[in-house]
Design a protein around this motif. Structure first.
Motif, PDB file in Angstrom:
ATOM      1  N   GLY A 107       0.812  -1.216   0.000  1.00  0.00           N
ATOM      2  CA  GLY A 107       0.000   0.000   0.000  1.00  0.00           C
ATOM      3  C   GLY A 107       0.838   1.255   0.000  1.00  0.00           C
ATOM      4  N   ALA A 108       2.030   1.192   0.606  1.00  0.00           N
ATOM      5  CA  ALA A 108       2.926   2.350   0.622  1.00  0.00           C
ATOM      6  C   ALA A 108       3.559   2.571  -0.753  1.00  0.00           C
ATOM      7  CB  ALA A 108       4.019   2.159   1.671  1.00  0.00           C
ATOM      8  N   MET A 109       3.910   1.479  -1.423  1.00  0.00           N
ATOM      9  CA  MET A 109       4.444   1.609  -2.786  1.00  0.00           C
ATOM     10  C   MET A 109       3.412   2.253  -3.698  1.00  0.00           C
ATOM     11  SD  MET A 109       6.614  -1.903  -3.448  1.00  0.00           S
ATOM     12  CE  MET A 109       7.424  -1.247  -4.910  1.00  0.00           C
ATOM     13  N   LEU A 110       2.168   1.804  -3.556  1.00  0.00           N
ATOM     14  CA  LEU A 110       1.084   2.372  -4.346  1.00  0.00           C
ATOM     15  C   LEU A 110       0.898   3.852  -4.012  1.00  0.00           C
ATOM     16  CD1 LEU A 110      -1.337   1.966  -6.271  1.00  0.00           C
ATOM     17  CD2 LEU A 110      -2.664   1.247  -4.276  1.00  0.00           C
ATOM     18  N   ALA A 111       0.856   4.170  -2.722  1.00  0.00           N
ATOM     19  CA  ALA A 111       0.621   5.551  -2.296  1.00  0.00           C
ATOM     20  C   ALA A 111       1.701   6.492  -2.815  1.00  0.00           C
ATOM     21  CB  ALA A 111       0.556   5.614  -0.772  1.00  0.00           C
ATOM     22  N   ALA A 112       2.949   6.027  -2.813  1.00  0.00           N
ATOM     23  CA  ALA A 112       4.065   6.886  -3.218  1.00  0.00           C
ATOM     24  C   ALA A 112       3.980   7.314  -4.677  1.00  0.00           C
ATOM     25  CB  ALA A 112       5.392   6.172  -2.954  1.00  0.00           C
ATOM     26  N   THR A 113       3.286   6.516  -5.510  1.00  0.00           N
ATOM     27  CA  THR A 113       3.180   6.855  -6.931  1.00  0.00           C
ATOM     28  C   THR A 113       2.056   7.852  -7.208  1.00  0.00           C
ATOM     29  OG1 THR A 113       1.600   5.074  -7.465  1.00  0.00           O
ATOM     30  CG2 THR A 113       3.947   4.532  -7.559  1.00  0.00           C
ATOM     31  N   ILE A 114       1.129   8.001  -6.261  1.00  0.00           N
ATOM     32  CA  ILE A 114      -0.099   8.740  -6.549  1.00  0.00           C
ATOM     33  C   ILE A 114       0.124  10.228  -6.836  1.00  0.00           C
ATOM     34  CG2 ILE A 114      -2.262   9.532  -5.473  1.00  0.00           C
ATOM     35  CD1 ILE A 114      -2.637   6.648  -4.467  1.00  0.00           C
ATOM     36  N   PRO A 115       0.935  10.959  -6.053  1.00  0.00           N
ATOM     37  CA  PRO A 115       1.121  12.374  -6.402  1.00  0.00           C
ATOM     38  C   PRO A 115       1.659  12.575  -7.819  1.00  0.00           C
ATOM     39  CG  PRO A 115       1.891  11.983  -4.180  1.00  0.00           C
ATOM     40  CD  PRO A 115       1.597  10.633  -4.763  1.00  0.00           C
ATOM     41  N   GLY A 116       2.591  11.719  -8.234  1.00  0.00           N
ATOM     42  CA  GLY A 116       3.138  11.837  -9.581  1.00  0.00           C
ATOM     43  C   GLY A 116       2.121  11.509 -10.656  1.00  0.00           C
ATOM     44  N   MET A 117       1.308  10.497 -10.418  1.00  0.00           N
ATOM     45  CA  MET A 117       0.280  10.143 -11.397  1.00  0.00           C
ATOM     46  C   MET A 117      -0.789  11.233 -11.481  1.00  0.00           C
ATOM     47  SD  MET A 117      -0.207   5.979 -11.137  1.00  0.00           S
ATOM     48  CE  MET A 117      -0.550   5.947  -9.380  1.00  0.00           C
TER      49      MET A 117
END
Length: 221
Positions: A107-117
Motif C-alpha cells: 500500500g505504501a508503494m502504491l501511495a508513493a506513486t499517486i502524487p506523480g500520477m
C-alpha cells in the motif's frame, strides 16, 4: 483561526500491505497514542483482489486477506494496477474528499506513486490532489529490485513536492528501498524505529516528529 486549524481532523485513506486487510492495518495503527489519533479521521479500504496465495500474517491475523495488484516473481511485470487505481478512486469519490494517504508495504508503494500520477493526469483525476503522504515500510518502483507499472512510469520523473512522512524500520526487509525512496521527495520527514516490516508503536521521539508533521499539514489549510 489558528485554533480551528489545529482542531481540524485530517481525513486519511489507509492502504494496507500485501495480503493483509484494512482491518489488520486498523488494528495496528490504533496502537498509536490517542492524542495523535484524535487528530486523524482514518478510512481503511480493502484491496480489490482476494489474496492469490498464502498471507505472511496467516495464523497471526484472521482472514480474509487482500492484494492491491499482482506482479510476476521478479516483481518486474504488474497486473491489475490500473484497475486497482480505478477502485481506489471509486472509494475516494464515495467516502472523500481525502486530505492524505497512509500506506503500508504494498500500500505504501502504491501511495508513493499517486502524487506523480495525479501530476501527470493519468490516474485519480476525479478526486482532489493528495495533500500529504504517510509511508510505512515503503519502497520505490523503478529500481533494480522493483520494476514500475506503466501507468506510474513518470511518477518519479521530477521530485515530488507533496509533504511526506516516512516510517523506516531498522530491521525492515525493505529498509534500503525505503531509504532510496526518500530521494524522490522534497524535504521528506523520517521516523526511524527499531522494528521490522510492521506498523511500529510510537515512542516519545517518534510521536513528537509525527505530531509536528500533522501540525504542519493542518497549517496548510
Amino acid at each position: 483561526m489558528e485554533n480551528e486549524k489545529q482542531n481540524k481532523k485530517l481525513k486519511i485513506l489507509c492502504l494496507h500491505g500485501f495480503r493483509n486487510s484494512g482491518a489488520i492495518l486498523q488494528e495496528q495503527v490504533e496502537t498509536w497514542p490517542q492524542p495523535l489519533l484524535q487528530k486523524l479521521d482514518l478510512f481503511f479500504m480493502d484491496g480489490p483482489y482476494p489474496a492469490q496465495g498464502k498471507s505472511g500474517v496467516d495464523g497471526i491475523y484472521e482472514p480474509p486477506f487482500y492484494e492491491w495488484f499482482q506482479a510476476d516473481q521478479e516483481y518486474k511485470e504488474f497486473y491489475n494496477f490500473e484497475e486497482c487505481l480505478e477502485k481506489v478512486q471509486e472509494f475516494m469519490v464515495a467516502h472523500g474528499p481525502f486530505d492524505g494517504i497512509l500506506g503500508f508495504s504494498q500500500g505504501a508503494m502504491l501511495a508513493a506513486t499517486i502524487p506523480g500520477m495525479q501530476r501527470e493526469g493519468v490516474a485519480l483525476t476525479k478526486v482532489p490532489k493528495v495533500k500529504f503522504l504517510i509511508i510505512a515500510s515503503g519502497a520505490k518502483f523503478g529500481t533494480s529490485k522493483f520494476g514500475i507499472p506503466k501507468l506510474a512510469s513518470a511518477s518519479f520523473s521530477t521530485p515530488i513536492t507533496t509533504p511526506s512522512l516516512h516510517l523506516i524500520g531498522e530491521t525492515d526487509i525493505v529498509k534500503e528501498e525505503g531509504i532510496g525512496l526518500l530521494e524522490s521527495f522534497v524535504d521528506p520527514i523520517v521516523i526511524h524505529h527499531s522494528n521490522g516490516h510492521t506498523i511500529p508503536m510510537l515512542d516519545d521521539k517518534s510521536l513528537e516528529i509525527f505530531s509536528n508533521f500533522i501540525a504542519k499539514i493542518q497549517d496548510l489549510f
